[in-house]
Design an enzyme around this catalytic site. Sequence first.
Site, PDB file in Angstrom:
ATOM      1  N   HIS A  67      72.384  37.183  43.767  1.00  0.00           N
ATOM      2  CA  HIS A  67      71.531  37.279  44.950  1.00  0.00           C
ATOM      3  C   HIS A  67      70.330  36.358  44.831  1.00  0.00           C
ATOM      4  O   HIS A  67      69.837  36.096  43.744  1.00  0.00           O
ATOM      5  CB  HIS A  67      71.073  38.724  45.212  1.00  0.00           C
ATOM      6  CG  HIS A  67      70.390  39.389  44.047  1.00  0.00           C
ATOM      7  ND1 HIS A  67      71.078  39.781  42.915  1.00  0.00           N
ATOM      8  CD2 HIS A  67      69.096  39.741  43.843  1.00  0.00           C
ATOM      9  CE1 HIS A  67      70.231  40.370  42.068  1.00  0.00           C
ATOM     10  NE2 HIS A  67      69.024  40.345  42.595  1.00  0.00           N
ATOM     11  N   HIS A 103      66.401  35.936  46.181  1.00  0.00           N
ATOM     12  CA  HIS A 103      65.241  36.576  46.793  1.00  0.00           C
ATOM     13  C   HIS A 103      64.506  35.559  47.663  1.00  0.00           C
ATOM     14  O   HIS A 103      64.232  34.436  47.191  1.00  0.00           O
ATOM     15  CB  HIS A 103      64.246  37.040  45.727  1.00  0.00           C
ATOM     16  CG  HIS A 103      64.783  38.051  44.764  1.00  0.00           C
ATOM     17  ND1 HIS A 103      64.597  39.408  44.938  1.00  0.00           N
ATOM     18  CD2 HIS A 103      65.488  37.919  43.614  1.00  0.00           C
ATOM     19  CE1 HIS A 103      65.165  40.054  43.922  1.00  0.00           C
ATOM     20  NE2 HIS A 103      65.711  39.181  43.108  1.00  0.00           N
TER      21      HIS A 103
END
Lengths: 145, 145
Positions: A107, A109
């Site tokens: 992922h 951010h």
Amino acid sequence: MSLDGRYDPDNVFAKVIRGEAPAAKVYEDHDSLAFMDLFPQSRGHVLVVSKGSQARNLLEIEPERLQHLVLSVQRVARAVRAALKPDGVAVMQFNGAAAGQTVFHLHFHVIPRYADQPLGGHGHGRMADPAELQALARAIAAEIT
Amino acid sequence: MSLDGRYDPDNVFAKVIRGEAPAAKVYEDHDSLAFMDLFPQSRGHVLVVSKGSQARNLLEIEPERLQHLVLSVQRVARAVRAALKPDGVAVMQFNGAAAGQTVFHLHFHVIPRYADQPLGGHGHGRMADPAELQALARAIAAEIT
């Protein structure tokens, strides 16, 4: 190998992708999904994940998927800026627990930065109010181009 | 607009790209360049920049160029891991001074993380020994695939 264990298909982001866990969604396409971080380090903190890959991190992901994902990161960063008018935007991506990774599904951010506000600690923030996250998600989604 | 002023063609990364400032190079291709950070936040801290773009940040860069650049980031992150065996790797990319950006030419930080070592402050580190950076650059370059 390490970088911390095998891919767990029941990690929380995999559940969000499958619709088994709730999330305030900002953007979705055939292979990427963006949603509000439940423990935001600042107001408007968004996570961007690959939907189809079981890569734990940036080192593992298929190059073509990474190329698609990074365009979604750019799209979300632009929308965060347009919607929330932060003074800056930090993009961070952690590989391995030693780097600060807590969920082992790749992922990115996207973290708005405001000149007068220090960043909340990663993984140490307070859980956000779900209604507030939904409102932020709608505001950011409205600026996706 | 802001995110801090116009693109300055004499910023230090532009000079490195033009060969007017020295750098310990790790990887180079037709549109990306990776070299050791002079003020490393940890041992093996590499910067990855686009050569052809005058984008100050991730929000501005042409999507096709970003797609190329992120593959170079992945390549460098893998090589850093192979060469230095850190416990983790952080990838960071700052947009605007409020986010921690100090040079306004788009760049990705690839920062090895070691379990027992806190991260040095961004922009507050000590200048590294150039000979040591050259040795690290050679070790990482040897692992580029």
